[in-house]
Design a protein around this motif. Structure first.
Motif, PDB file in Angstrom:
ATOM      1  N   VAL A 123       0.780  -1.085   0.208  1.00  0.00           N
ATOM      2  CA  VAL A 123      -0.213   0.134  -0.174  1.00  0.00           C
ATOM      3  C   VAL A 123       1.010   1.164   0.033  1.00  0.00           C
ATOM      4  O   VAL A 123       1.693   1.354   1.081  1.00  0.00           O
ATOM      5  CB  VAL A 123      -0.886   0.152   1.201  1.00  0.00           C
ATOM      6  N   TYR A 124       0.650   1.912  -1.065  1.00  0.00           N
ATOM      7  CA  TYR A 124       1.858   2.874  -1.344  1.00  0.00           C
ATOM      8  C   TYR A 124       1.421   4.546  -1.101  1.00  0.00           C
ATOM      9  O   TYR A 124       2.242   5.374  -1.057  1.00  0.00           O
ATOM     10  CB  TYR A 124       2.151   2.916  -2.785  1.00  0.00           C
ATOM     11  N   GLY A 125      -0.074   4.872  -0.729  1.00  0.00           N
ATOM     12  CA  GLY A 125      -0.248   6.333  -0.676  1.00  0.00           C
ATOM     13  C   GLY A 125      -0.801   6.612   0.588  1.00  0.00           C
ATOM     14  O   GLY A 125      -1.726   5.747   1.215  1.00  0.00           O
ATOM     15  N   PHE A 126      -0.972   7.813   1.059  1.00  0.00           N
ATOM     16  CA  PHE A 126      -1.774   8.366   2.127  1.00  0.00           C
ATOM     17  C   PHE A 126      -2.603   9.257   1.478  1.00  0.00           C
ATOM     18  O   PHE A 126      -2.460  10.198   0.888  1.00  0.00           O
ATOM     19  CB  PHE A 126      -0.527   9.144   3.017  1.00  0.00           C
ATOM     20  N   PRO A 127      -3.990   8.499   1.630  1.00  0.00           N
ATOM     21  CA  PRO A 127      -5.049   9.430   0.661  1.00  0.00           C
ATOM     22  C   PRO A 127      -5.565  10.410   1.401  1.00  0.00           C
ATOM     23  O   PRO A 127      -6.636  10.246   2.325  1.00  0.00           O
ATOM     24  CB  PRO A 127      -6.000   8.072   0.636  1.00  0.00           C
ATOM     25  N   LEU A 128      -5.174  11.684   1.257  1.00  0.00           N
ATOM     26  CA  LEU A 128      -5.880  12.723   1.860  1.00  0.00           C
ATOM     27  C   LEU A 128      -7.024  13.382   1.356  1.00  0.00           C
ATOM     28  O   LEU A 128      -8.008  13.508   1.920  1.00  0.00           O
ATOM     29  CB  LEU A 128      -4.559  13.938   1.789  1.00  0.00           C
ATOM     30  N   PHE A 309      -0.519  11.721  -0.485  1.00  0.00           N
ATOM     31  CA  PHE A 309       1.144  11.770  -0.552  1.00  0.00           C
ATOM     32  C   PHE A 309       1.909  10.312  -0.428  1.00  0.00           C
ATOM     33  O   PHE A 309       1.242   9.414   0.049  1.00  0.00           O
ATOM     34  CB  PHE A 309       1.330  12.537   0.928  1.00  0.00           C
ATOM     35  N   VAL A 310       2.991  10.336  -1.039  1.00  0.00           N
ATOM     36  CA  VAL A 310       3.762   9.091  -1.103  1.00  0.00           C
ATOM     37  C   VAL A 310       5.135   9.604  -0.395  1.00  0.00           C
ATOM     38  O   VAL A 310       5.542  10.509  -0.528  1.00  0.00           O
ATOM     39  CB  VAL A 310       3.963   8.685  -2.356  1.00  0.00           C
ATOM     40  N   VAL A 311       5.774   8.436   0.094  1.00  0.00           N
ATOM     41  CA  VAL A 311       7.314   8.880   0.481  1.00  0.00           C
ATOM     42  C   VAL A 311       8.320   8.197  -0.759  1.00  0.00           C
ATOM     43  O   VAL A 311       8.205   7.160  -1.091  1.00  0.00           O
ATOM     44  CB  VAL A 311       7.372   7.999   1.841  1.00  0.00           C
ATOM     45  N   ASN A 312       9.009   8.875  -0.888  1.00  0.00           N
ATOM     46  CA  ASN A 312      10.238   8.829  -1.835  1.00  0.00           C
ATOM     47  C   ASN A 312      10.909   7.537  -1.369  1.00  0.00           C
ATOM     48  O   ASN A 312      11.712   7.583  -0.315  1.00  0.00           O
ATOM     49  CB  ASN A 312      11.139   9.906  -1.941  1.00  0.00           C
ATOM     50  N   ALA A 313      11.235   6.393  -1.929  1.00  0.00           N
ATOM     51  CA  ALA A 313      11.841   5.312  -1.634  1.00  0.00           C
ATOM     52  C   ALA A 313      13.264   5.396  -1.556  1.00  0.00           C
ATOM     53  O   ALA A 313      14.077   4.857  -0.775  1.00  0.00           O
ATOM     54  CB  ALA A 313      11.649   4.127  -2.651  1.00  0.00           C
ATOM     55  N   GLY A 314      13.730   6.593  -2.099  1.00  0.00           N
ATOM     56  CA  GLY A 314      15.251   6.829  -2.179  1.00  0.00           C
ATOM     57  C   GLY A 314      15.638   7.905  -1.025  1.00  0.00           C
ATOM     58  O   GLY A 314      16.621   8.167  -0.914  1.00  0.00           O
ATOM     59  N   SER A 315      14.666   8.104  -0.366  1.00  0.00           N
ATOM     60  CA  SER A 315      14.741   9.244   0.686  1.00  0.00           C
ATOM     61  C   SER A 315      15.824   8.837   2.042  1.00  0.00           C
ATOM     62  O   SER A 315      15.529   7.443   2.170  1.00  0.00           O
ATOM     63  CB  SER A 315      13.564   9.707   1.428  1.00  0.00           C
TER      64      SER A 315
END
Lengths: 417, 318
Positions: A123-128, A309-315
């Motif tokens: 699950v990849y997104g925070f559904p605002l 919002f999603v979080v950058n996997a490379g962060s």
């Protein structure tokens, strides 16, 4: 010895935990003040609760944001958190966003919103933001013309006759426009087809993995939509009216009987009248779209997860980024979002708790969604590539504009897969 | 003038010949030439040659993040061959690039002649006709979207005012009128620029040739057809080629006004490349690069074709 001490000091300094951390966030909504304020206030609250953490937010319009992200992410850079929508599966396919399955407080997220962001087990997104497709009506105009539009949606020929009656009276039945968006012109056909086929078969049609555009039920749905279009549903300037202009066309000048729109309608229409909002005397109603004859699912309608919002996997700050998103995943924040933005959210919230001047709006919205069976996402969120582009050109524009008929629609859509 | 006393001795003393290395620095300063050229060459290599080479490379690869580029041979080229949207975009762009230069240069020539003949208010008209080119495509696009608006646009309002309301149309919303409407916009925008260049060419014509034509009882039209136009022919052809290249690359105006709608009637190759690169739910840059490569060769062929077509075999002398 001296060198060893210096080296030790340097290495020691390098191994100290960082006292200051910066999260970067790129988001759409540059021109939507309420959403900007909601996210900014959440960021400031998070900074206060986590001394040493700063959140640097850059606000964009959607297209420039997407272009900037594409370039940055391809180069292995980009912000820690960024705005995304559910159709952007390329982020997941290329491993660019973090699987949030075990990082977010999913108890505070609606299950359907979680499903929409599901992809290959993650699950990849925070559904605002979430919204439903509604038919907003100018109640005073309908009453004046003696047209009764049930909240559950007018059935079959009744809707066609209502459109004809409005057009014959010299008014515009539906104030749609596709000047700057790939979807508002498709609402009519889209909602008819989802009711005609039912949610599962309609999703199969859009994905091109079962039901085909040559299916007799699809043809019947398109012919019903065509009868409404031919009755004069849309303005002659349909092709050039932009989203904001369609709102104003509907409630102010020149005025129309209906507007099919996402339930983000209030974000524009509830502004002050001198800022493009509804006139104070405007009587707004909310109903469901037309129900085609022999509909498989008359109560089916669309709910879409919008801005997320999603979080950058490379962060380097994935945990901190997830913590920030979690700080927004609470029922209190869900209700705060509803009150501030007047549009649904994927965060668990209680619209009945809304009080004040907008309480009546939320009651109407709840009535229009009572007993609804949802399909998740409008077509442009469910389709990709050539099929999406063809849908945009054909179902969103040419078909409702009366430029092509049912046969051409079926041929062009069938060829697009 | 200095006269040498002894004719066998040169008046100017020849400098002593330096060693070969030193001589290279002064007589044949290759290092200095290289120093002057290097910055420009570096800029050219970084911002032109390298991107072109990378685009060629991308066109035969699948290029996505987090994975090394994957060789796919000519798959993209084969896919492009059957891509109906691409060929529609090619047709639209070629139509634009063929029609607009002719319109722009023809109308500009007429306007330049009017100014050359010193019509009343010529100073004002020169500025007024040139002004559109000073605006950006974004501003021009918004302006003409208003003019073409079906309900309250200036064009339909005028048509209704003169009793031609039946001709009122959603100009940018119908496949039959959208592309011609945009071609009209670029013609409006660029005619002034062409006019100024042509006027400059006319103003620099040798007066003795024109006077000679008048002495030969050459009429106004004859002077235009047999003297002025042949003499400014190179200028006109350069303007045609410049306009052709500009239209082959057109993007901004389409993006602001129609984004390729309706039914791809205004899709150009540039807008299609952008859509494929940034709006196609994919990170792959291979396919858009393939379009860019093919289009590069088509544009180059077009420019070469025009150059050959317009090549003047006999140079005019005066």
């Amino acid at each position: 010895m001296k060198k060893a001490i210096i080296l030790g000091t340097v290495l020691g300094a390098m191994s100290l935990p960082a006292t200051a951390q910066e999260l970067t966030l790129w988001s759409h909504w540059a021109d939507q003040q309420a959403k900007v304020e909601f996210v900014e206030s959440a960021a400031r609250a998070f900074e206060e609760a986590n001394p040493g953490v700063t959140i640097d937010i850059t606000w964009y319009q959607k297209e420039p944001l997407y272009a900037a992200l594409k370039t940055a992410l391809t180069a292995g850079q980009g912000p820690d958190i960024f705005y995304a929508e559910t159709d952007q599966t390329e982020y997941m396919a290329n491993g660019l966003v973090l699987d949030l399955s075990d990082k977010l407080n999913w108890d505070a997220i609606e299950p359907w919103a979680q499903d929409v962001w599901g992809w290959e087990g993650g699950v990849y997104g925070f559904p605002l933001e979430a919204w439903t497709v509604e038919t907003y009506v100018n109640q005073a105009m309908l009453d004046e013309m003696g047209i009764d539009m049930p909240v559950s949606g007018a059935e079959g020929q009744a809707f066609v006759e209502a459109v004809s009656k409005i057009a014959d009276a010299g008014a515009t039945p539906m104030a749609q426009g596709v000047g700057d968006r790939p979807y508002p012109g498709a609402f009519l056909t889209h909602e008819i087809l989802v009711k005609k086929l039912g949610a599962d078969d309609y999703e199969s049609l859009l994905r091109g993995d079962g039901v085909e555009w040559t299916d007799p039920r699809v043809r019947a749905g398109l012919e019903y939509a065509k009868s409404i279009i031919d009755a004069g549903a849309f303005p002659a300037s349909f092709s050039s009216i932009k989203l904001g202009e369609a709102h104003r066309y509907f409630h102010t000048q020149p005025g129309a009987a209906m507007l099919q729109m996402g339930s983000f309608y209030p974000s524009r229409a509830f502004a002050a009248p001198d800022e493009g909002g509804e006139p104070d005397s405007f009587e707004l109603g909310i109903v469901n779209g037309p129900i085609p004859p022999d509909a498989a699912c008359p109560t089916c309608k669309t709910i879409a997860v919008g801005g997320s919002f999603v979080v950058n996997a490379g962060s380097d700050n994935t945990d901190l980024a997830a913590q920030f998103l979690n700080s927004m995943a609470t029922p209190e924040m869900g209700n705060k979002w509803l009150e501030a933005n007047l549009v649904q959210t994927g965060i668990v919230a209680d619209p009945s708790a809304i009080e004040g001047e907008n309480a009546a709006y939320f009651q109407k919205l709840a009535a229009a969604n009572e007993g609804a069976e949802y399909t998740y996402g409008i077509p442009v969120q469910q389709m990709t590539g050539t099929a999406r582009e063809t849908f945009t050109q054909v179902i969103n524009q040419a078909f409702p504009a009366g430029l092509i008929g049912v046969d051409e629609v079926i041929d062009m859509m069938a060829e697009a897969y | 003038m200095a006269v040498p006393k002894d004719m066998n001795v040169p008046a100017i003393k020849v400098a002593k010949v330096p060693p070969s290395g030193e001589r290279d620095d002064h007589a044949n300063p290759r290092s200095a030439i290289a120093m002057f050229l290097l910055p420009a060459l570096l800029v050219y290599a970084a911002f032109t040659a390298l991107p072109v080479a990378r685009t060629l490379y991308n066109s035969t690869h699948l290029v996505v993040p987090n994975r090394p580029p994957e060789w796919v041979g000519f798959t993209h080229y084969i896919e492009l061959w059957t891509d109906t949207i691409f060929w529609k975009a090619v047709w639209n762009t070629l139509t634009w690039a063929a029609v607009a230069p002719i319109l722009e240069v023809s109308v500009a020539t007429l306007l330049a002649l009017a100014l050359y003949a010193k019509v009343p208010f010529s100073r004002f008209l020169r500025v007024a006709w040139f002004t559109p080119v000073l605006m950006s495509y974004v501003v021009v696009g918004i302006l003409w979207m208003w003019i073409y608006n079906y309900d309250w646009g200036a064009l339909n309002t005028m048509l209704r005012a003169v009793g031609l309301g039946d001709w009122a149309s959603p100009w940018l919303g119908h496949p039959d009128t959208a592309l011609p409407s945009l071609i009209a916009v670029t013609t409006w925008m660029w005619t002034g620029f062409n006019m100024v260049v042509i006027l400059a060419a006319m103003s620099s014509l040798p007066t003795e040739v024109l006077e000679a034509a008048e002495l030969d009882n050459c009429g106004w039209f004859g002077k235009l057809w047999f003297v002025i136009l042949p003499l400014i022919r190179p200028t006109l052809l350069n303007l045609v080629v410049l306009s052709f290249i500009g239209k082959m690359k057109i993007f901004d105006l389409v993006w602001v006004t129609t984004q390729g709608n309706p039914l791809w009637a205004t899709e150009t190759v540039s807008t299609y490349v952008y859509k494929r690169a940034f709006q196609w739910s994919t990170f792959d840059l291979g396919y858009p690069s393939t379009i860019a490569v093919i289009w590069f060769f088509i544009v180059m062929a077009g420019v070469l074709g025009l150059t050959l077509l317009f090549r003047q075999r006999e140079k005019l002398e005066y």
